[in-house]
Design an enzyme around this catalytic site. Structure first.
Site, PDB file in Angstrom:
ATOM      1  N   CYS A  70      54.899 -18.378  -7.764  1.00 46.68           N
ATOM      2  CA  CYS A  70      54.905 -19.381  -6.691  1.00 46.68           C
ATOM      3  C   CYS A  70      55.891 -18.989  -5.586  1.00 46.68           C
ATOM      4  CB  CYS A  70      55.264 -20.736  -7.304  1.00 46.68           C
ATOM      5  SG  CYS A  70      55.668 -22.028  -6.122  1.00 46.68           S
ATOM      6  N   CYS A  73      58.485 -21.625  -4.723  1.00 47.20           N
ATOM      7  CA  CYS A  73      59.461 -21.716  -5.825  1.00 47.20           C
ATOM      8  C   CYS A  73      60.533 -20.647  -5.670  1.00 47.20           C
ATOM      9  CB  CYS A  73      58.778 -21.545  -7.180  1.00 47.20           C
ATOM     10  SG  CYS A  73      57.557 -22.808  -7.588  1.00 47.20           S
TER      11      CYS A  73
END
Length: 147
Positions: A70, A73
């Site tokens: 991600c 993230c």
């Protein structure tokens, strides 16, 4: 009358320690492994570690649910680290990799990542999806603590 000691779970050996509230700022060590209970950085938790920290720690636990693939993230990770330096020792910051703890992510209905969830006394009190900067993480976490 002195306040009751707090239960703090060690981020290294996951032993529950009793720590006087006024000693939190004095860099307490674990009674079992003798490593610091707070290091100013998030602790990576698997499902069992998550359960232990949420159930036994008497300091709020702010969890970043993330995955290695991600982009947002990875972008938020250094900001979450910076927030840990500011929020600890009054709050434990932890990271849960949803790829490795898929059952936990499903049980908690984590629908997007990154997602922050704040747990106090074993229950979730607030949740925020999406990446944030360090100042926003700190402000959001403090705003959702019970009075």
């Amino acid at each position: 009358m002195t306040p009751e000691p707090l239960h703090i779970v060690c981020p290294h050996c996951h032993t529950t320690n009793r720590v006087a509230q006024d000693a939190l700022g004095q860099a307490p060590d674990c009674g079992k492994c003798h490593r610091p209970l707070f290091e100013g950085k998030p602790v990576a938790l698997d499902e069992a570690g998550f359960e232990k920290h949420i159930a036994r720690s008497q300091v709020p636990v702010l969890v970043d649910f993330w995955a290695p693939w991600c982009g947002p993230c990875r972008q938020m990770a250094p900001h979450f680290e910076a927030a840990a330096r500011e929020l600890e020792p009054r709050m434990r910051l932890a990271k849960v990799n949803t790829e490795e703890a898929q059952a936990l992510g499903a049980r908690l209905q984590i629908r997007s990542i990154p997602t922050l969830a704040l747990f106090v006394n074993g229950r979730e009190v607030a949740r925020q999806p999406g990446a944030m900067g360090a100042a926003d993480i700190v402000r959001w976490a403090r705003a959702h603590l019970p009075a």
